[in-house]
Design a protein around this motif. Structure first.
Motif, short mmCIF file in Angstrom:
data_model
loop_
_atom_site.label_atom_id
_atom_site.label_comp_id
_atom_site.label_asym_id
_atom_site.label_seq_id
_atom_site.Cartn_x
_atom_site.Cartn_y
_atom_site.Cartn_z
N GLU A 161 33.39 9.55 -12.84
CA GLU A 161 33.27 9.47 -11.38
C GLU A 161 32.77 10.80 -10.82
N ASP A 162 33.38 11.88 -11.26
CA ASP A 162 32.97 13.20 -10.78
C ASP A 162 31.55 13.51 -11.21
N ALA A 163 31.17 13.04 -12.40
CA ALA A 163 29.80 13.25 -12.88
C ALA A 163 28.79 12.58 -11.96
N GLY A 164 29.08 11.33 -11.55
CA GLY A 164 28.18 10.64 -10.64
C GLY A 164 28.05 11.35 -9.31
N ARG A 165 29.17 11.82 -8.79
CA ARG A 165 29.12 12.55 -7.51
C ARG A 165 28.34 13.86 -7.66
N LEU A 166 28.54 14.55 -8.77
CA LEU A 166 27.87 15.83 -8.97
C LEU A 166 26.36 15.66 -9.06
N MET A 167 25.91 14.61 -9.72
CA MET A 167 24.47 14.36 -9.83
C MET A 167 23.85 14.15 -8.45
N VAL A 168 24.51 13.32 -7.64
CA VAL A 168 23.99 13.03 -6.31
C VAL A 168 24.06 14.27 -5.42
N ASP A 169 25.18 14.96 -5.44
CA ASP A 169 25.35 16.14 -4.59
C ASP A 169 24.31 17.21 -4.89
N HIS A 170 24.01 17.38 -6.18
CA HIS A 170 23.03 18.42 -6.56
C HIS A 170 21.67 18.14 -5.93
N LEU A 171 21.21 16.90 -6.00
CA LEU A 171 19.90 16.60 -5.42
C LEU A 171 19.97 16.51 -3.90
N HIS A 172 21.10 16.13 -3.35
CA HIS A 172 21.26 16.12 -1.89
C HIS A 172 21.09 17.52 -1.32
N ARG A 173 21.70 18.49 -1.97
CA ARG A 173 21.60 19.88 -1.49
C ARG A 173 20.16 20.38 -1.52
N LEU A 174 19.34 19.83 -2.41
CA LEU A 174 17.93 20.24 -2.50
C LEU A 174 17.06 19.49 -1.49
N GLY A 175 17.62 18.51 -0.79
CA GLY A 175 16.87 17.81 0.24
C GLY A 175 16.37 16.43 -0.13
N HIS A 176 16.78 15.89 -1.26
CA HIS A 176 16.32 14.56 -1.67
C HIS A 176 17.05 13.48 -0.89
N ARG A 177 16.31 12.43 -0.52
CA ARG A 177 16.89 11.36 0.28
C ARG A 177 16.66 9.97 -0.33
N GLU A 178 15.95 9.89 -1.44
CA GLU A 178 15.77 8.60 -2.13
C GLU A 178 15.77 8.87 -3.64
N GLU A 205 28.56 5.52 -3.93
CA GLU A 205 29.39 5.90 -2.78
C GLU A 205 29.01 7.29 -2.26
N ALA A 206 28.74 8.22 -3.19
CA ALA A 206 28.34 9.57 -2.77
C ALA A 206 27.02 9.52 -2.01
N ALA A 207 26.09 8.69 -2.49
CA ALA A 207 24.80 8.56 -1.80
C ALA A 207 24.98 7.93 -0.41
N ARG A 208 25.82 6.92 -0.33
CA ARG A 208 26.04 6.25 0.95
C ARG A 208 26.58 7.21 2.00
N THR A 209 27.58 8.03 1.61
CA THR A 209 28.19 8.94 2.58
C THR A 209 27.25 10.08 2.96
#
Length: 340
Positions: A161-178, A205-209
């Motif tokens: 679960e934490d791995a999935g969140r970490l993957m999304v968070d990393h790219l979110h911080r770089l500005g990715h939206r899709e 869930e991480a992507a949705r939020t």
């Protein structure tokens, strides 16, 4: 071939003293123990496994149940097996490996015959039909993989679960939206591979939020099918700027797929996988990844199992469920999306 009598003669002690020095069943002076150990090395003495089992009620063997399943990438499974076997050898135990499809029968045969002192299970399903047998066995058991019910066994796994969140968070911080997430084949989930949906659901869930569009898809575990799957996903989602891979076969195929499409990471597409550093080296993968830690998980499982075998854990000591915290290994395959 040297015998225990030869060891005793060279060490200058009685046969029983030499035996006690090797088995640890009685307190022996440090000087005598050193003399016996020196004699063992000089003579190349190896204890007879059958005689040792009769004398100590231990075989110094750990049973390992693992399967090379059609819907999983075999080189990845091999890393978990090596983590278990290498640690067992370091601790003075041999491995009895069973890979047959009928895991229940293999487990019952091992435990009923007292061929092993303890059991490690791989390929753990959410509702694993081997667990009732293991819980009833006289030998302790350890799992690499999280079942729905952890009663009566020690459990070790990556925090997916934490791995999935970490993957999304990393790219979110770089500005990715899709993003596109490529998971193991869907029938891995259907047969109880909970680690797939644990990572997938957490990523969704991480992507949705975070306001990210995440396309969660499944990929094959074999070539050339997985290569075609990747081409199809990149065609289907041309606006996606990041690719998350929870599928070792897809990760191994990606360099060829990107080369064929004349794309590079991170200039055209940011990539984050989930596999071990050893796997990345084996397949020359240049992508950042969540460390799956198969060697560490195998080491943790065997060390806890040996504690129970050797009586270092009390009979009433509760069993443990331990997760390895995911770590992102940055290999330079992620960046801000082009145009941001």
């Amino acid at each position: 071939m040297a015998t225990i009598g030869d060891v005793a003669r060279v060490a200058g002690v009685s046969r029983s003293t030499a035996s006690y020095a090797l088995s640890g069943k009685r307190t022996i002076s440090a000087d005598v123990r050193r003399r016996v150990e020196t004699a063992v090395r000089d003579l190349g003495y190896t204890p007879n496994a059958g005689a040792r089992a009769l004398a100590t009620a231990q075989t110094r063997v750990i049973g390992l149940l693992a399967q090379f399943l059609e819907d999983e990438f075999a080189p990845a499974m091999l890393q978990y097996m090596l983590g278990v076997s290498n640690t067992a050898r370091e601790l003075g135990y041999d491995i009895l490996l069973a890979t047959e499809a009928d895991g229940r029968n293999a487990l019952r045969r091992m435990t009923d015959s007292r061929m092993v002192d303890g059991i490690v299970l791989l390929n753990v399903a959410e509702h694993d039909d081997r667990l009732p047998i293991l819980r009833e066995a006289p030998q302790p058991g350890a799992l690499v993989g999280l079942p729905a019910d952890c009663t009566g066994v020690d459990v070790f796994d990556l925090d997916f679960e934490d791995a999935g969140r970490l993957m999304v968070d990393h790219l979110h911080r770089l500005g990715h939206r899709e993003l596109v997430l490529v998971s193991q084949p869907e029938h891995v989930v259907e047969r109880g591979g909970a680690y797939v949906w644990r990572l997938q659901n957490a990523a969704i869930e991480a992507a949705r939020t975070r306001g990210i569009t995440l396309h969660a898809e499944f990929g094959s575990a074999h070539q050339p099918e997985v290569g075609r799957d990747l081409h199809g996903l990149l065609d289907a989602y041309p606006r996606a700027t990041g690719l998350l891979i929870n599928n070792e076969a897809a990760a191994a195929a990606l360099p060829t797929v990107l080369h064929e499409r004349r794309l590079t990471a991170p200039a055209d597409l940011s990539v984050v996988g989930r596999y071990s550093d050893e796997f990345a080296r084996t397949f020359s993968l240049p992508y950042s990844s969540i460390e799956s830690a198969p060697d560490r998980l195998g080491r943790m499982a065997v060390r806890e199992l040996v504690r129970r075998i050797e009586g270092q854990a009390g009979a009433d000591e509760p069993h443990v469920v331990r997760f390895v915290t995911p770590e992102l290994v940055d290999r330079g395959s992620t960046a801000a999306p082009r145009g941001d």
